[in-house]
Write an enzyme that holds these catalytic residues in place. Structure first.
Site, PDB file in Angstrom:
ATOM      1  N   THR A   1       0.837  -1.285   0.032  1.00 34.93           N
ATOM      2  CA  THR A   1       0.086  -0.067  -0.018  1.00 34.93           C
ATOM      3  C   THR A   1       1.010   1.442   0.047  1.00 34.93           C
ATOM      4  OG1 THR A   1      -1.438   1.309   1.353  1.00 34.93           O
ATOM      5  CG2 THR A   1       0.036  -0.276   2.647  1.00 34.93           C
ATOM      6  N   ASP A   2       0.274   2.248  -0.431  1.00 38.80           N
ATOM      7  CA  ASP A   2       1.103   3.543  -0.385  1.00 38.80           C
ATOM      8  C   ASP A   2       1.096   4.264   1.050  1.00 38.80           C
ATOM      9  OD1 ASP A   2      -1.736   4.455  -0.267  1.00 38.80           O
ATOM     10  OD2 ASP A   2      -1.810   5.742  -1.680  1.00 38.80           O
ATOM     11  N   GLU A   3       0.032   3.614   1.825  1.00 37.03           N
ATOM     12  CA  GLU A   3       0.097   4.166   3.128  1.00 37.03           C
ATOM     13  C   GLU A   3       1.644   3.849   4.038  1.00 37.03           C
ATOM     14  OE1 GLU A   3      -3.292   3.546   5.627  1.00 37.03           O
ATOM     15  OE2 GLU A   3      -4.413   3.734   4.192  1.00 37.03           O
TER      16      GLU A   3
ATOM     17  N   TYR B   1      -2.067  -0.575  11.089  1.00 34.69           N
ATOM     18  CA  TYR B   1      -2.013  -1.235   9.507  1.00 34.69           C
ATOM     19  C   TYR B   1      -1.011  -1.019   8.617  1.00 34.69           C
ATOM     20  CZ  TYR B   1      -3.173  -1.446   4.880  1.00 34.69           C
ATOM     21  OH  TYR B   1      -3.397  -1.828   3.632  1.00 34.69           O
TER      22      TYR B   1
ATOM     23  N   LYS C   1       2.181  -3.400   7.436  1.00 36.28           N
ATOM     24  CA  LYS C   1       2.561  -3.316   5.900  1.00 36.28           C
ATOM     25  C   LYS C   1       3.764  -3.039   5.505  1.00 36.28           C
ATOM     26  CE  LYS C   1       0.001  -4.542   2.920  1.00 36.28           C
ATOM     27  NZ  LYS C   1      -0.504  -5.985   2.486  1.00 36.28           N
TER      28      LYS C   1
ATOM     29  N   ASP D   1     -12.473  12.723  14.379  1.00 36.11           N
ATOM     30  CA  ASP D   1     -11.537  12.401  13.240  1.00 36.11           C
ATOM     31  C   ASP D   1     -10.961  11.012  13.699  1.00 36.11           C
ATOM     32  OD1 ASP D   1     -10.050  12.561  10.903  1.00 36.11           O
ATOM     33  OD2 ASP D   1      -8.963  14.379  11.709  1.00 36.11           O
TER      34      ASP D   1
ATOM     35  N   PRO E   1      -7.860   8.816  14.554  1.00 32.49           N
ATOM     36  CA  PRO E   1      -6.507   9.024  15.292  1.00 32.49           C
ATOM     37  C   PRO E   1      -5.505   8.937  14.405  1.00 32.49           C
ATOM     38  CG  PRO E   1      -7.949   7.685  16.543  1.00 32.49           C
ATOM     39  CD  PRO E   1      -8.419   7.829  15.397  1.00 32.49           C
TER      40      PRO E   1
HETATM   41  P1  NAD Z   1      -9.790  -7.395   2.192  1.00 31.50           P
HETATM   42  O1  NAD Z   1      -9.572  -6.983   3.554  1.00 31.50           O
HETATM   43  O2  NAD Z   1     -10.836  -6.974   1.429  1.00 31.50           O
HETATM   44  O3  NAD Z   1      -9.311  -8.948   1.945  1.00 31.50           O
HETATM   45  C1  NAD Z   1      -8.252  -9.819   2.806  1.00 31.50           C
HETATM   46  C2  NAD Z   1      -8.742 -11.008   2.297  1.00 31.50           C
HETATM   47  O4  NAD Z   1      -7.371 -11.812   3.132  1.00 31.50           O
HETATM   48  C3  NAD Z   1      -9.663 -11.687   2.905  1.00 31.50           C
HETATM   49  O5  NAD Z   1     -10.159 -12.548   2.097  1.00 31.50           O
HETATM   50  C4  NAD Z   1      -9.307 -12.382   4.125  1.00 31.50           C
HETATM   51  O6  NAD Z   1     -10.271 -13.600   4.414  1.00 31.50           O
HETATM   52  C5  NAD Z   1      -7.752 -12.993   3.724  1.00 31.50           C
HETATM   53  N1  NAD Z   1      -7.211 -12.873   4.973  1.00 31.50           N
HETATM   54  C6  NAD Z   1      -7.021 -12.236   6.194  1.00 31.50           C
HETATM   55  N2  NAD Z   1      -6.061 -12.592   6.875  1.00 31.50           N
HETATM   56  C7  NAD Z   1      -5.561 -13.839   6.722  1.00 31.50           C
HETATM   57  C8  NAD Z   1      -4.631 -15.018   6.790  1.00 31.50           C
HETATM   58  N3  NAD Z   1      -4.380 -14.920   8.207  1.00 31.50           N
HETATM   59  N4  NAD Z   1      -4.493 -16.083   6.243  1.00 31.50           N
HETATM   60  C9  NAD Z   1      -5.148 -16.235   4.876  1.00 31.50           C
HETATM   61  N5  NAD Z   1      -6.122 -15.252   4.462  1.00 31.50           N
HETATM   62  C10 NAD Z   1      -6.172 -14.156   5.258  1.00 31.50           C
HETATM   63  O7  NAD Z   1      -8.556  -6.522   1.622  1.00 31.50           O
HETATM   64  P2  NAD Z   1      -8.300  -6.005   0.067  1.00 31.50           P
HETATM   65  O8  NAD Z   1      -8.850  -4.369   0.200  1.00 31.50           O
HETATM   66  O9  NAD Z   1      -8.671  -6.770  -0.852  1.00 31.50           O
HETATM   67  O10 NAD Z   1      -6.735  -5.673   0.196  1.00 31.50           O
HETATM   68  C11 NAD Z   1      -5.924  -6.750  -0.434  1.00 31.50           C
HETATM   69  C12 NAD Z   1      -4.505  -6.595  -0.174  1.00 31.50           C
HETATM   70  O11 NAD Z   1      -4.256  -5.222  -1.116  1.00 31.50           O
HETATM   71  C13 NAD Z   1      -3.918  -5.997   1.160  1.00 31.50           C
HETATM   72  O12 NAD Z   1      -2.722  -6.658   1.404  1.00 31.50           O
HETATM   73  C14 NAD Z   1      -3.954  -4.474   1.385  1.00 31.50           C
HETATM   74  O13 NAD Z   1      -2.854  -4.181   2.221  1.00 31.50           O
HETATM   75  C15 NAD Z   1      -3.510  -4.237  -0.238  1.00 31.50           C
HETATM   76  N6  NAD Z   1      -3.995  -2.973  -0.788  1.00 31.50           N
HETATM   77  C16 NAD Z   1      -5.387  -2.453  -0.480  1.00 31.50           C
HETATM   78  C17 NAD Z   1      -5.779  -1.257  -0.920  1.00 31.50           C
HETATM   79  C18 NAD Z   1      -7.250  -1.032  -0.841  1.00 31.50           C
HETATM   80  O14 NAD Z   1      -7.703   0.192  -1.151  1.00 31.50           O
HETATM   81  N7  NAD Z   1      -8.304  -1.625  -0.514  1.00 31.50           N
HETATM   82  C19 NAD Z   1      -4.926  -0.610  -1.759  1.00 31.50           C
HETATM   83  C20 NAD Z   1      -3.661  -0.875  -1.600  1.00 31.50           C
HETATM   84  C21 NAD Z   1      -3.151  -2.133  -0.981  1.00 31.50           C
HETATM   85  O1  DAU Z   2      -4.274   4.079   0.212  1.00 31.59           O
HETATM   86  C1  DAU Z   2      -4.215   2.446   0.212  1.00 31.59           C
HETATM   87  C2  DAU Z   2      -5.263   2.161   1.436  1.00 31.59           C
HETATM   88  O2  DAU Z   2      -6.697   2.621   1.176  1.00 31.59           O
HETATM   89  C3  DAU Z   2      -5.119   0.566   1.519  1.00 31.59           C
HETATM   90  O3  DAU Z   2      -3.759   0.105   2.010  1.00 31.59           O
HETATM   91  C4  DAU Z   2      -6.227   0.254   2.675  1.00 31.59           C
HETATM   92  O4  DAU Z   2      -6.366  -1.183   2.933  1.00 31.59           O
HETATM   93  C5  DAU Z   2      -7.603   0.769   2.541  1.00 31.59           C
HETATM   94  O5  DAU Z   2      -8.507   0.582   3.293  1.00 31.59           O
HETATM   95  C6  DAU Z   2      -7.267   2.264   2.223  1.00 31.59           C
HETATM   96  O6  DAU Z   2      -7.292   3.035   3.436  1.00 31.59           O
HETATM   97  P1  DAU Z   2      -7.960   4.391   4.073  1.00 31.59           P
HETATM   98  O7  DAU Z   2      -7.818   4.563   5.221  1.00 31.59           O
HETATM   99  O8  DAU Z   2      -7.337   5.457   2.916  1.00 31.59           O
HETATM  100  O9  DAU Z   2      -9.630   3.836   3.390  1.00 31.59           O
HETATM  101  P2  DAU Z   2     -11.026   4.010   4.020  1.00 31.59           P
HETATM  102  O10 DAU Z   2     -11.805   3.751   2.900  1.00 31.59           O
HETATM  103  O11 DAU Z   2     -10.948   3.482   5.339  1.00 31.59           O
HETATM  104  O12 DAU Z   2     -10.800   5.828   4.020  1.00 31.59           O
HETATM  105  C7  DAU Z   2     -10.892   6.478   3.047  1.00 31.59           C
HETATM  106  C8  DAU Z   2     -10.937   8.129   3.700  1.00 31.59           C
HETATM  107  O13 DAU Z   2     -12.233   8.392   4.130  1.00 31.59           O
HETATM  108  C9  DAU Z   2      -9.991   8.198   4.857  1.00 31.59           C
HETATM  109  O14 DAU Z   2      -9.292   9.745   4.676  1.00 31.59           O
HETATM  110  C10 DAU Z   2     -10.757   8.288   6.025  1.00 31.59           C
HETATM  111  C11 DAU Z   2     -12.168   8.461   5.395  1.00 31.59           C
HETATM  112  N1  DAU Z   2     -13.173   7.792   5.820  1.00 31.59           N
HETATM  113  C12 DAU Z   2     -13.591   6.652   6.022  1.00 31.59           C
HETATM  114  C13 DAU Z   2     -14.553   5.883   6.423  1.00 31.59           C
HETATM  115  C14 DAU Z   2     -14.740   4.428   6.557  1.00 31.59           C
HETATM  116  C15 DAU Z   2     -14.308   8.687   6.393  1.00 31.59           C
HETATM  117  O15 DAU Z   2     -14.663   9.993   6.281  1.00 31.59           O
HETATM  118  N2  DAU Z   2     -15.545   8.206   6.837  1.00 31.59           N
HETATM  119  C16 DAU Z   2     -15.689   6.804   6.827  1.00 31.59           C
HETATM  120  O16 DAU Z   2     -16.785   6.382   7.354  1.00 31.59           O
END
Ligand code: NAD
Ligand code: DAU
Length: 356
Positions: free
Chosen positions: A137-139, A162, A166, A292, A294
């Site tokens: 992730t970019d985080e 988180y 990562k 907000d 944290p």
């Molecule tokens: P998600 O939470 O939707 O899915 C995670 C999956 O991993 C689920 O199917 C869960 O059952 C499985 N899992 C969790 N713990 C496990 C374990 N111990 N063993 C085996 N399987 C397990 O996540 P996502 O949003 O699909 O993200 C997938 C990957 O992409 C992650 O590594 C996340 O850090 C990365 N990523 C996500 C985003 C985003 O915007 N969602 C952006 C950049 C990177």
């Molecule tokens: O940047 C990549 C990341 O993006 C991934 O690594 C993470 O797995 C993915 O969950 C996502 O993280 P964010 O924290 O950016 O996503 P989220 O959808 O939780 O929140 C997006 C933005 O919106 C963030 O600034 C927090 C805000 N937010 C989120 C929720 C759930 C709100 O304002 N209200 C909300 O209810």
């Protein structure tokens, strides 16, 4: 071009993993086998792969329910399916959950990645043509001010459990390359959106709350910025990297598509109003500024020139098209939403799936 035959996709029942597997079977000429290794936590839903299972289950698609921290299960799976490629999506992925309960993040994201790496190193030995791709992730880069971008060379500065977990897993992946010569690639992507995202992340939360006319929670002043990418464009980038990326290298993936959260929530309100036949501003009255998050990172913005220039990747959808597709998907898949929220899908899984 690498030759990929038996790919273990970890976390393939989650949001991005399931989209990846679905896309691979319908959008590419990949002809090998996919072994989806997933613990099926609250975020993992095999129903998201129903179509693939119906067409390829038991022949080219296999679901193995397992924990990436379970070394014996990982080793058994690598061997049983003669795995030559691991694409590692599995993780605990939600920042808010990591604030409530960080331990499982360290366990899965750090120890799980370590377990996979070490099992792969021992199983593969000196074998050629193998690859461990780590999805990150970019985080990990921290938080930007009003200007600037994250580059592959930006120093890591994670701010939540988180992102720290990562970041730690990224370092472990690189250490296995430098120390043991394990062939790896790595990608760091910005915020994904699209179908099949668990309704805890911003976009599906807003869609669902609009549908139920509930408050739309916006953290802090709503001016935090995220760089949004349609999930299939993340998948095509990962596929390019896995096929043609340089071993040992990291690639940033991003949408070059920055929006303040409040701007995005306004867009969703307007789109939903259009689809529901309401006045443009009808749903905006539901917007509620709440406490907000944290340590809330202010701004993410990715520079992905390396991926574009070296591998020729480009995104296929603009934001308006992507949001429209996403909203339509949630409107058309009410059963999926209800099931993932109710836990019903677990029962569905017990009836419909058994490990093959
Ligand atoms: P998600 O939470 O939707 O899915 C995670 C999956 O991993 C689920 O199917 C869960 O059952 C499985 N899992 C969790 N713990 C496990 C374990 N111990 N063993 C085996 N399987 C397990 O996540 P996502 O949003 O699909 O993200 C997938 C990957 O992409 C992650 O590594 C996340 O850090 C990365 N990523 C996500 C985003 C985003 O915007 N969602 C952006 C950049 C990177
Ligand atoms: O940047 C990549 C990341 O993006 C991934 O690594 C993470 O797995 C993915 O969950 C996502 O993280 P964010 O924290 O950016 O996503 P989220 O959808 O939780 O929140 C997006 C933005 O919106 C963030 O600034 C927090 C805000 N937010 C989120 C929720 C759930 C709100 O304002 N209200 C909300 O209810």
């Amino acid at each position: 071009m690498r030759k990929l035959t038996n790919i273990m996709v970890t976390g393939g029942a989650g949001f991005i993993g399931a989209n990846f597997i679905n896309w691979l079977f319908k959008g590419t000429d990949f002809s090998g086998r996919i072994i989806n290794f997933d613990k099926l936590t609250y975020a993992g839903n095999p129903e998201s792969l129903k179509a693939v299972d119906e067409t390829h289950g038991g022949e080219r698609y296999f679901l193995v329910q397992g924990d990436i921290c379970d070394r014996a299960k990982v080793e058994e799976t690598l061997k049983a399916y003669d795995i030559d490629t691991i694409i590692h999506f599995a993780a605990e992925s939600h920042v808010d959950r990591s604030i409530e309960g960080p331990e499982v993040f360290v366990q899965t994201n750090v120890m799980g990645t370590f377990t996979l790496l070490d099992a792969a190193r021992h199983y593969w030995g000196d074998r050629e043509g193998v690859l461990f791709h780590h999805v990150s992730t970019d985080e990990v880069y921290g938080s930007l001010g009003e200007t600037g971008f994250f580059y592959e060379t930006t120093p890591y500065d994670p701010r939540s459990a988180y992102s720290a977990s990562k970041a730690s897993s990224d370092h472990l992946v690189r250490s296995y390359y430098h120390t043991y010569g394990l062939p790896i690639t790595l990608s760091n992507c910005s915020n994904n959106y699209g179908p099949l995202q668990f309704p805890e992340k911003l976009i599906p939360v807003i869609i669902e709350n609009i549908l139920n006319e509930r408050n739309l929670p916006v953290y802090g002043d709503g001016k935090n910025i995220r760089d949004w990418l349609f999930v299939e464009d993340h998948n095509s980038a990962v596929w390019e990297i896995v096929n043609r990326g340089k071993t040992g290298e990291s690639y940033n993936i991003g949408g070059e598509n920055e929006w303040e959260n409040i701007q995005l929530v306004h867009k969703l309100c307007e789109l939903m109003a259009e689809k529901q036949g309401k006045d443009k501003d009808y749903f905006k009255k539901l917007i509620t500024f709440v406490k907000d998050r944290p340590g809330h990172d202010r701004r993410y913005a990715i520079n992905c020139d390396k991926l574009k220039n070296e591998l020729g990747w480009k995104q296929s959808l603009d934001f308006a098209e992507g949001l429209n597709k996403t909203v339509d998907w949630y409107l058309e898949n009410r059963e999926w939403v209800e099931r993932v929220q109710s836990g019903e899908y677990r029962k569905w899984m017990e009836i419909n799936y058994s490990e093959r």
